[in-house]
Enzyme design. Structure first.
Site, PDB file in Angstrom:
ATOM      1  N   GLU A  27      -9.898   1.124  -5.815  1.00  0.00           N
ATOM      2  CA  GLU A  27      -9.008   1.734  -4.826  1.00  0.00           C
ATOM      3  C   GLU A  27      -7.593   1.841  -5.369  1.00  0.00           C
ATOM      4  OE1 GLU A  27      -7.716   1.177  -0.118  1.00  0.00           O
ATOM      5  OE2 GLU A  27      -8.996  -0.314  -1.116  1.00  0.00           O
ATOM      6  N   HIS A  77     -12.327  33.725 -17.051  1.00  0.00           N
ATOM      7  CA  HIS A  77     -10.935  33.956 -16.666  1.00  0.00           C
ATOM      8  C   HIS A  77     -10.655  32.980 -15.521  1.00  0.00           C
ATOM      9  CE1 HIS A  77     -10.969  37.640 -19.079  1.00  0.00           C
ATOM     10  NE2 HIS A  77     -12.137  37.889 -18.541  1.00  0.00           N
ATOM     11  N   ASP A 123      -8.074   9.980  -9.768  1.00  0.00           N
ATOM     12  CA  ASP A 123      -8.007  11.280  -9.098  1.00  0.00           C
ATOM     13  C   ASP A 123      -6.839  12.040  -9.714  1.00  0.00           C
ATOM     14  OD1 ASP A 123      -8.257  13.414  -7.443  1.00  0.00           O
ATOM     15  OD2 ASP A 123      -7.678  12.385  -5.598  1.00  0.00           O
ATOM     16  N   ARG A 153       0.815  -1.212   0.000  1.00  0.00           N
ATOM     17  CA  ARG A 153       0.000   0.000   0.000  1.00  0.00           C
ATOM     18  C   ARG A 153       0.853   1.269   0.000  1.00  0.00           C
ATOM     19  NH1 ARG A 153      -5.192   1.152   0.513  1.00  0.00           N
ATOM     20  NH2 ARG A 153      -5.760  -1.026   0.893  1.00  0.00           N
TER      21      ARG A 153
END
Length: 607
Positions: free
Chosen positions: A300, A572, A360, A259
């Site tokens: 995940e 903008h 993401d 992980r």
């Protein structure tokens, strides 16, 4: 003899098509009374439109492939059919004009009863579908004409990467000097104009029957991506991707990662496989953790990997001033294997799209353009460095004589060392003047968005396009590609409204009331487009809209009044600012704002 028989058959079918088209035209003319109920439509059109479509489909299937557009002097000679296009043989301009008028009337805005209007539009449009399909079949552009009518055509001519950064689009004067259109190009222009005017109806047809986009009548629309709504593009993309890989069998891609080292472990295991192998189903195991991957662990893995990939400590990507979008880091060369990492990043992004998984990872506008092989413009610098963009804009708009002392070079800091980079040979000794400032801006933009990160971008694209066919992914715009890869955010309209500021308007201004009424009626896709248009990304801060940031720090969503009601709203992004003209009516505001946000980033102005 066979060729002669074919031409005789075609000549006879053209005559039959003309007869049925003429009867259908009479039917549409009778509709001018204003009674457009289903019974009247059936009585007026009968079966002539269906017969017309049936004949057109046959003609489309048997028409000689060698047909070439020809001038009208020979248009009536059946012996020359093989030298004419189907559009030249069946013109029926009056029928097409009537059809366009009927479609426009059934989708005309401003009706008091929106439900009745929607129902009426659907009823009439559905009954007119055979004639619409006939038009699309007849006017469908050839490959060459499609390329001329739409430089972004993807199925007919895959987009190619841009090697330079244009300063502006061709002027009206330049366009006026263009050679006259050939008959084939005129047909392509008629096709795109009709489809653009009636894109709502066309997308309604496709939404009701997704298979239409793979039919002979509708598939040419895919070559003109702006004519299709995002949901219809997504369905075509998924279907086409599946079809292209239907005959291939892929084994399971098993990944075992720690992980805390998802990026490194995934890199070593992914890069050992060929791109074709990576199209197999992903199965992820996190070391030392229990759990079988039924889809959740893969989701995940994608989210965790994308976050680690963009981590500044990896020195692969740098974020823009808003902290939410990323592009390759010019200093990534400090990593000996940085190009392998960029290829890996491209493979991951491509596989996520292939697997219909979300990341993401929001990239800058210019990075998305590289992924889509779209040309880069100097104004795209705004999504990377808004302040630099403002300075370049000021330089172009003002006389810089005796004001600026710049040379054809830029200075960049790399790990505490100041590097001078020449924009052209011996550039550091060539002064920028009022006469050559346009060249300077062009070269600066190229350096920042292309040349300075060329190797990184090419490595990323190598991995990305190994998973995503360039011709297929190019049906999307940059904003749509972000939504495809990162998903639709959940946008709280009341939170946005509570954190919006106004300049030139007040909360009580009619234009502001119309604006929020429109926003409240938007679906999540258009809400994402609006946020994307104004802020530069569809991503919303975790804390909500109160945490929006601009070039100079915290900067709320803000709406400024501007007086030119002939133009579309512009934005903008460095200030999260929407320039909203003081339109005189709610329907006009709705039409203009919707057009602006669906055009993507083309409404950007100087900040």
């Amino acid at each position: 003899a066979n060729a002669a028989n074919l031409l005789t058959c075609i000549s006879h079918l053209v005559e039959e098509a003309e007869k049925n088209a003429s009867e259908a035209k009479k039917g549409l003319e009778r509709l001018s009374t204003g009674d457009e109920s289903h019974n009247v439509l059936e009585i007026c059109l009968g079966e002539f439109d269906v017969k017309f479509l049936r004949i057109v489909k046959i003609l489309k299937a048997i028409w000689p492939e060698t047909a070439q557009p020809q001038d009208e002097s020979s248009a009536n000679a059946s012996s020359n059919i093989s030298q004419r296009s189907l559009a030249e043989s069946i013109k029926q301009d009056e029928l097409w004009n009537l059809l366009g008028a009927c479609l426009s009337s059934c989708q005309s805005p401003g009706e008091e009863n929106a439900t009745v209007s929607s129902s009426r539009m659907s009823l009439i449009a559905s009954r007119l579908q055979p004639l619409v399909e006939s038009f699309l079949l007849i006017k469908a552009p050839s490959k060459s004409a499609a390329g001329a009518a739409n430089a972004g055509a993807i199925l007919f001519s895959p987009a190619k990467p841009s090697t330079s950064v244009p300063l502006a689009s061709p002027t009206a004067k330049d366009q006026g000097n263009a050679p006259p259109e050939s008959p084939g190009q005129q047909a392509a222009t008629n096709f795109t104009n009709f489809a653009e005017q009636h894109r709502t109806v066309l997308n309604m047809y496709i939404r009701q029957d997704k298979s239409l986009l793979h039919s002979a009548a509708f598939v040419p629309l895919v070559a003109f991506p702006k004519l299709l709504d995002f949901d219809n593009k997504k369905h075509f993309f998924r279907t086409e991707l599946k079809k292209r890989n239907a005959n291939q069998r892929h084994g399971t891609v098993r990944i075992n990662v720690r992980r805390d080292f998802v990026f490194e472990d995934s890199f070593h295991q992914i890069m050992l496989r060929k791109p074709e192998e990576l199209k197999g189903r992903l199965s992820v195991v996190f070391s030392g953790e229990e759990g079988v991957d039924a889809g959740g662990l893969s989701r995940e893995w994608y989210l965790t990997l994308s976050k680690q990939m963009l981590n500044p400590d990896k020195v692969l990507f740098i974020h823009s001033p808003n902290g939410m979008t990323y592009q390759p880091n010019p200093a990534s060369t400090i990593q000996p294997d940085h190009l392998k990492y960029f290829k890996f990043a491209g493979l991951v992004v491509g596989k996520a799209l292939y697997d219909d998984q979300l990341l993401d990872a929001h990239f800058t506008l210019s990075m998305y353009k590289h992924m889509l092989n779209q040309p880069i413009e100097y104004k795209d610098v705004e999504s990377i460095d808004p302040e630099y963009f403002r300075n370049l804009g000021w330089m172009l708009d003002n006389d810089i004589t005796d004001v600026l002392e710049e040379t054809f070079s830029i200075v960049r800091e790399q790990f505490g060392v100041m590097l001078t980079i020449d924009l052209k040979p011996n550039g550091r000794n060539i002064p920028v003047t009022n006469e050559n400032k346009h060249e300077y801006v062009k070269l600066v933009a190229e350096q920042v968005m292309t040349k300075g990160i060329k190797d990184q971008v090419e490595a990323f694209k190598e991995g990305f396009h190994a998973m995503m066919p360039p011709d297929l992914i190019s049906i999307f715009t940059c904003s749509e590609l972000e939504l495809l890869g990162c998903g639709l955010p959940t946008i709280d309209v009341e939170d946005l409204r509570a954190n919006t500021e106004y300049s030139g308007y007040t909360k009580e201004s009619p234009q502001i009331a119309w604006f929020w009424r429109l926003v409240q009626s938007m679906n999540q896709e258009d809400l994402a487009r609006l946020v994307q248009f104004v802020t530069g990304t569809s991503q919303v801060p975790m804390e909500g809209f109160k945490a929006l940031r601009g070039m100079n720090g915290p900067q709320k969503f803000n709406i400024h009044r501007c007086g030119d009601t002939m133009r579309l709203p512009s934005s903008h992004t460095c200030f999260n600012q929407l320039d909203l003209p003081e339109y005189g009516g709610e329907e006009l505001l709705k039409t203009r704002l919707t057009s602006a946000i669906r055009e993507g980033f083309e409404g950007f102005g100087f900040s």
